[in-house]
Design an enzyme around this catalytic site. Structure first.
Site, short mmCIF file in Angstrom:
data_model
loop_
_atom_site.label_atom_id
_atom_site.label_comp_id
_atom_site.label_asym_id
_atom_site.label_seq_id
_atom_site.Cartn_x
_atom_site.Cartn_y
_atom_site.Cartn_z
CD GLU A 203 -0.83 -11.27 3.08
OE1 GLU A 203 -1.95 -11.54 2.46
OE2 GLU A 203 -0.38 -10.22 2.98
CG ASP A 282 1.75 -5.05 -2.97
OD1 ASP A 282 1.20 -5.37 -4.09
OD2 ASP A 282 1.32 -5.97 -2.05
#
Ligand code: ADE
Ligand code: ZN
Length: 345
Positions: A203, A282
């Site tokens: 990531e 999120d």
């Protein structure tokens, strides 16, 4: 003749599974404000609009700072129960029938909250959500790689002790670029005890970070993994060994790891034969939802309804459900998708 059906309506009606969403990162601004007031935590904003401005992340370190500030508002078992109940309601409202939820237990134990009481509270909330809205939720406690191995010990012990409260896997999150060598043993012990495994990698850093995690932690799945697109050999290995990636497009854009969804490597990964699932990471922090994620991908890459159906199926297929239950979910999914494709234009 059926009325024309938009992509969004199609995605809304599609039964979905989500494999990569963080519990603390799912705290909606309204609940965050309520908990902060209740627990006397001061935040840089005291209304929803102010919080939304606060959620403009400069970089990953800034994101983590805000994530930890949200986590500090969770002080009592009832706070965890409220968060899980709210989370479950939002998953149910999106027709997400199965979720695997990442959770950073060592943060809360470090803040002085009792880990067993948290497990009890989360377990009760899961059971109630399942009984009331039919959504199944499982937990993935994450080791934080930028914290000391003692915190990882807490995570592993909690994971092993609370399988009856919904823990299905051990995860790894936090700052990439910090060596994972100290955590190889935690993953080996988790695996030996029958837990599944997943690890964030690729990531924030390049493909070497995915290689490192594959070697040391040997996870069943990779969280994000988007930098694999830079390494053709790695792409071939992920495809051949069927190591799925839990991809979170908007998160990558909001944290600066992809320029836009249109330039996101999602489609290149999929075309390389790598198993990918769509996830929100999120959601309130990135002002997204799982439905939004499918919708922005469909807009960027022109996915048809049957392609969206395949993507949704992939999440059930690569879930950590027991084999028998996974088959049941897949059968139900296939029947519902067939009806949905036949009845919508
Ligand atoms: N914790 C919460 N979200 C995360 C992410 N996107 N990467 C690593 N750790 C995280
Ligand atoms: Zn994540």
């Amino acid at each position: 003749m059926n009325a024309p059906f938009g992509v969004r309506q199609f995605v809304e009606q599609l039964p979905k599974a989500e494999l990569h969403v963080h519990l603390e990162g799912s705290m909606r601004p309204e609940l965050l404000l309520e908990l902060a007031r209740k627990r006397g935590v001061s935040l840089p904003a005291d209304d929803v609009a102010g919080l939304r401005r606060w959620f403009r992340f400069r970089d990953f370190a800034h994101f983590l700072e805000i994530y930890l500030a949200c986590s500090r508002c969770l002080r009592e078992p009832e706070d965890f129960q409220a968060l899980m109940t709210d989370f479950a309601a939002h998953q149910a409202a999106q027709n997400i029938v199965y979720s695997e939820v990442h959770f950073t237990i060592s943060t809360h134990v470090g803040n002085g909250v009792n880990g067993d009481e948290i497990a009890q509270a989360l377990g009760e909330a899961l059971t109630t959500a399942e009984a009331e809205s039919g959504v199944l939720i499982r937990l993935i406690p994450d080791i934080v790689r930028n914290l000391a191995p003692a915190a990882a010990d807490v995570t592993l012990e909690w994971a092993l002790a609370h399988r009856d409260k919904g823990v299905v896997a051990l995860g790894l999150a936090g700052l990439e670029g910090v060596s994972v060598a100290p955590f190889g043993e935690h993953f080996a012990l988790a695996r030996a005890a029958g837990l599944r495994t997943t690890a964030h990698a690729g990531e924030q850093c390049g493909p070497e970070s995915i290689h490192e995690v594959l070697e040391v932690c040997r996870p069943d799945r990779i969280g994000h993994g988007i930098s694999a697109v830079e390494d053709p050999d790695l792409l071939r290995a992920l495809a051949a060994e069927r190591i799925p990636l839990e991809v979170c497009p908007t998160s990558n854009v909001r944290l600066g790891y992809a320029e836009s969804v249109a330039r996101h490597p999602f489609e290149r990964l999929r075309r390389a034969g790598v198993a990918v699932s769509v996830n929100s990471d999120d959601p309130p922090l990135f002002e997204t939802s799982l439905i939004d994620e499918y919708q922005v991908l469909a807009a960027a890459f022109g996915y048809s309804r049957s392609q969206l159906g395949e993507l949704a199926r992939s999440a059930f297929e690569h879930s950590f459900l027991d084999d028998g239950l996974r088959e049941e979910y897949l059968e139900r999914f296939d029947a519902q998708l067939k009806t949905l494709l036949e009845t919508t234009v």
